[in-house]
Design an enzyme around this catalytic site. Structure first.
Site, PDB file in Angstrom:
ATOM      1  N   CYS A 131     -90.918   8.346 -20.846  1.00 60.39           N
ATOM      2  CA  CYS A 131     -89.915   9.281 -20.931  1.00 60.39           C
ATOM      3  C   CYS A 131     -89.552   9.805 -19.488  1.00 60.39           C
ATOM      4  O   CYS A 131     -90.555  10.236 -18.613  1.00 60.39           O
ATOM      5  CB  CYS A 131     -90.376  10.613 -21.655  1.00 60.39           C
ATOM      6  SG  CYS A 131     -89.133  11.781 -22.063  1.00 60.39           S
ATOM      7  N   LEU A 132     -88.230  10.304 -19.341  1.00 56.41           N
ATOM      8  CA  LEU A 132     -88.030  10.641 -17.904  1.00 56.41           C
ATOM      9  C   LEU A 132     -88.453  12.037 -17.693  1.00 56.41           C
ATOM     10  O   LEU A 132     -88.518  12.491 -16.411  1.00 56.41           O
ATOM     11  CB  LEU A 132     -86.287  10.583 -17.643  1.00 56.41           C
ATOM     12  CG  LEU A 132     -85.694   9.129 -17.881  1.00 56.41           C
ATOM     13  CD1 LEU A 132     -84.009   9.245 -17.880  1.00 56.41           C
ATOM     14  CD2 LEU A 132     -86.160   8.345 -16.512  1.00 56.41           C
ATOM     15  N   GLN A 141     -82.632  17.391 -21.880  1.00 52.63           N
ATOM     16  CA  GLN A 141     -83.327  16.865 -20.698  1.00 52.63           C
ATOM     17  C   GLN A 141     -82.580  17.400 -19.405  1.00 52.63           C
ATOM     18  O   GLN A 141     -83.238  17.362 -18.255  1.00 52.63           O
ATOM     19  CB  GLN A 141     -83.424  15.194 -20.738  1.00 52.63           C
ATOM     20  CG  GLN A 141     -84.822  15.051 -21.776  1.00 52.63           C
ATOM     21  CD  GLN A 141     -84.826  13.435 -21.933  1.00 52.63           C
ATOM     22  OE1 GLN A 141     -84.110  12.875 -22.574  1.00 52.63           O
ATOM     23  NE2 GLN A 141     -85.944  12.959 -21.146  1.00 52.63           N
ATOM     24  N   HIS A 186     -87.208   8.719 -30.506  1.00 52.50           N
ATOM     25  CA  HIS A 186     -87.639   9.459 -29.307  1.00 52.50           C
ATOM     26  C   HIS A 186     -86.413  10.389 -28.783  1.00 52.50           C
ATOM     27  O   HIS A 186     -87.223  11.463 -28.562  1.00 52.50           O
ATOM     28  CB  HIS A 186     -87.864   8.159 -27.973  1.00 52.50           C
ATOM     29  CG  HIS A 186     -88.231   8.881 -26.940  1.00 52.50           C
ATOM     30  ND1 HIS A 186     -89.555   8.470 -26.148  1.00 52.50           N
ATOM     31  CD2 HIS A 186     -87.527   9.690 -25.969  1.00 52.50           C
ATOM     32  CE1 HIS A 186     -89.372   9.152 -25.073  1.00 52.50           C
ATOM     33  NE2 HIS A 186     -88.253   9.988 -24.972  1.00 52.50           N
ATOM     34  N   GLU A 187     -85.465  10.036 -28.731  1.00 53.27           N
ATOM     35  CA  GLU A 187     -84.512  10.983 -28.615  1.00 53.27           C
ATOM     36  C   GLU A 187     -84.105  12.007 -29.596  1.00 53.27           C
ATOM     37  O   GLU A 187     -83.879  13.159 -29.242  1.00 53.27           O
ATOM     38  CB  GLU A 187     -83.076  10.257 -28.058  1.00 53.27           C
ATOM     39  CG  GLU A 187     -83.119   9.199 -27.286  1.00 53.27           C
ATOM     40  CD  GLU A 187     -83.747   9.378 -25.930  1.00 53.27           C
ATOM     41  OE1 GLU A 187     -83.848  10.644 -25.615  1.00 53.27           O
ATOM     42  OE2 GLU A 187     -84.195   8.550 -25.232  1.00 53.27           O
ATOM     43  N   HIS A 204     -86.569  14.880 -28.997  1.00 54.86           N
ATOM     44  CA  HIS A 204     -86.137  15.794 -28.016  1.00 54.86           C
ATOM     45  C   HIS A 204     -85.345  16.924 -28.463  1.00 54.86           C
ATOM     46  O   HIS A 204     -85.432  18.047 -28.212  1.00 54.86           O
ATOM     47  CB  HIS A 204     -85.448  15.041 -26.869  1.00 54.86           C
ATOM     48  CG  HIS A 204     -86.186  14.349 -25.967  1.00 54.86           C
ATOM     49  ND1 HIS A 204     -87.094  14.984 -25.184  1.00 54.86           N
ATOM     50  CD2 HIS A 204     -86.319  12.990 -25.420  1.00 54.86           C
ATOM     51  CE1 HIS A 204     -87.673  14.220 -24.336  1.00 54.86           C
ATOM     52  NE2 HIS A 204     -87.258  12.862 -24.526  1.00 54.86           N
ATOM     53  N   GLY A 206     -82.204   6.080 -22.393  1.00 47.72           N
ATOM     54  CA  GLY A 206     -81.797   7.122 -23.265  1.00 47.72           C
ATOM     55  C   GLY A 206     -81.822   8.477 -22.380  1.00 47.72           C
ATOM     56  O   GLY A 206     -82.657   8.499 -21.741  1.00 47.72           O
TER      57      GLY A 206
HETATM   58  O1  GNR Z   1     -85.843   5.210 -20.357  1.00 50.26           O
HETATM   59  C1  GNR Z   1     -86.554   5.430 -21.335  1.00 50.26           C
HETATM   60  N1  GNR Z   1     -87.401   4.452 -21.803  1.00 50.26           N
HETATM   61  C2  GNR Z   1     -87.924   4.447 -23.172  1.00 50.26           C
HETATM   62  C3  GNR Z   1     -88.691   3.286 -23.444  1.00 50.26           C
HETATM   63  C4  GNR Z   1     -89.389   3.243 -24.637  1.00 50.26           C
HETATM   64  C5  GNR Z   1     -89.395   4.417 -25.526  1.00 50.26           C
HETATM   65  C6  GNR Z   1     -88.434   5.240 -25.123  1.00 50.26           C
HETATM   66  C7  GNR Z   1     -87.769   5.323 -23.971  1.00 50.26           C
HETATM   67  S1  GNR Z   1     -86.710   6.641 -23.618  1.00 50.26           S
HETATM   68  C8  GNR Z   1     -86.718   6.697 -22.059  1.00 50.26           C
HETATM   69  C9  GNR Z   1     -85.748   7.893 -21.599  1.00 50.26           C
HETATM   70  C10 GNR Z   1     -85.987   9.091 -22.037  1.00 50.26           C
HETATM   71  O2  GNR Z   1     -86.902  10.063 -21.637  1.00 50.26           O
HETATM   72  N2  GNR Z   1     -85.290   9.557 -23.067  1.00 50.26           N
HETATM   73  O3  GNR Z   1     -85.518  10.893 -23.416  1.00 50.26           O
HETATM   74 NI    NI Z   2     -87.628  11.171 -23.228  1.00 50.04          NI
END
Ligand code: GNR
Ligand code: NI
Length: 172
Positions: free
Chosen positions: A94-95, A51, A136-137, A140, A46
């Site tokens: 998270c990236l 980001q 999660h997204e 952000h 995601g």
């Molecule tokens: O790649 C991602 N893996 C992930 C694994 C578990 C819960 C959330 C994520 S999102 C993350 C990519 C990211 O940072 N998205 O904002």
């Molecule tokens: Ni993230």
């Protein structure tokens, strides 16, 4: 389509509250494509526009990425309509906080509405990884990172680790 660098914590831009998209046009579709390219390049599932430094309420996701298939999805101006009282604990990464994995508790299921890449209003009933990843997204878009749910000690350890890795990368 272009691969853009992903911002990492504690970059202050990651704290911004992103702005709603007023019209889903070709510029937004180009942003979606660049986000997908940037996400695939880092093997994420995601990505939120902030980001890559763009403060717009746009998310992309591909949960098939792990199985080596491609099933890209875009969520524009997403909004949670309902969240279950029942919660689940999932280990998240998270990236923008590379190489840190920690348990986060969130509602197990949500219903959300969003515009797709054609600007069509859709609703989704999400559970499992889709529910976790959407939440999660969407965090952000409001300037929230998953490490903000950790204890102060764990959060500062995570931030120190990310900054140290960045320094080592810079001198190598
Ligand atoms: O790649 C991602 N893996 C992930 C694994 C578990 C819960 C959330 C994520 S999102 C993350 C990519 C990211 O940072 N998205 O904002
Ligand atoms: Ni993230």
């Amino acid at each position: 389509m272009s691969i853009l660098p992903i911002l990492t914590a504690p970059d202050p831009r990651l704290k911004a509250v992103s702005e709603p998209v007023s019209r889903v046009d070709d510029e937004i579709r180009k942003l979606v494509d660049d986000m997908l390219d940037s996400m695939y390049a880092e093997e994420g599932i995601g990505l939120a526009a902030i980001q890559i430094g763009v403060p717009k309420r746009v998310l992309v996701m591909d949960l098939a990425q792990k199985e080596g298939r491609r099933a890209p999805q875009a969520f524009i101006n997403p909004r949670i309509l309902w969240a279950s009282d029942e919660t689940t604990v999932v280990q998240e990464g998270c990236l923008s906080v590379p190489d840190i994995w920690e348990d986060v508790e969130r509602p197990a299921r949500i219903t959300a509405e969003f515009l797709d890449r054609d600007g069509v209003l859709k609703t989704v009933d999400a559970d499992g990884l889709l529910s976790t990843c959407l939440q999660h997204e969407m965090d952000h878009l409001n300037g929230v990172l998953f490490i903000d749910y950790l204890s102060k000690l764990k959060r500062s350890m995570a931030l120190r680790k990310v900054q140290k890795a960045r320094r080592l990368e810079a001198v190598s």
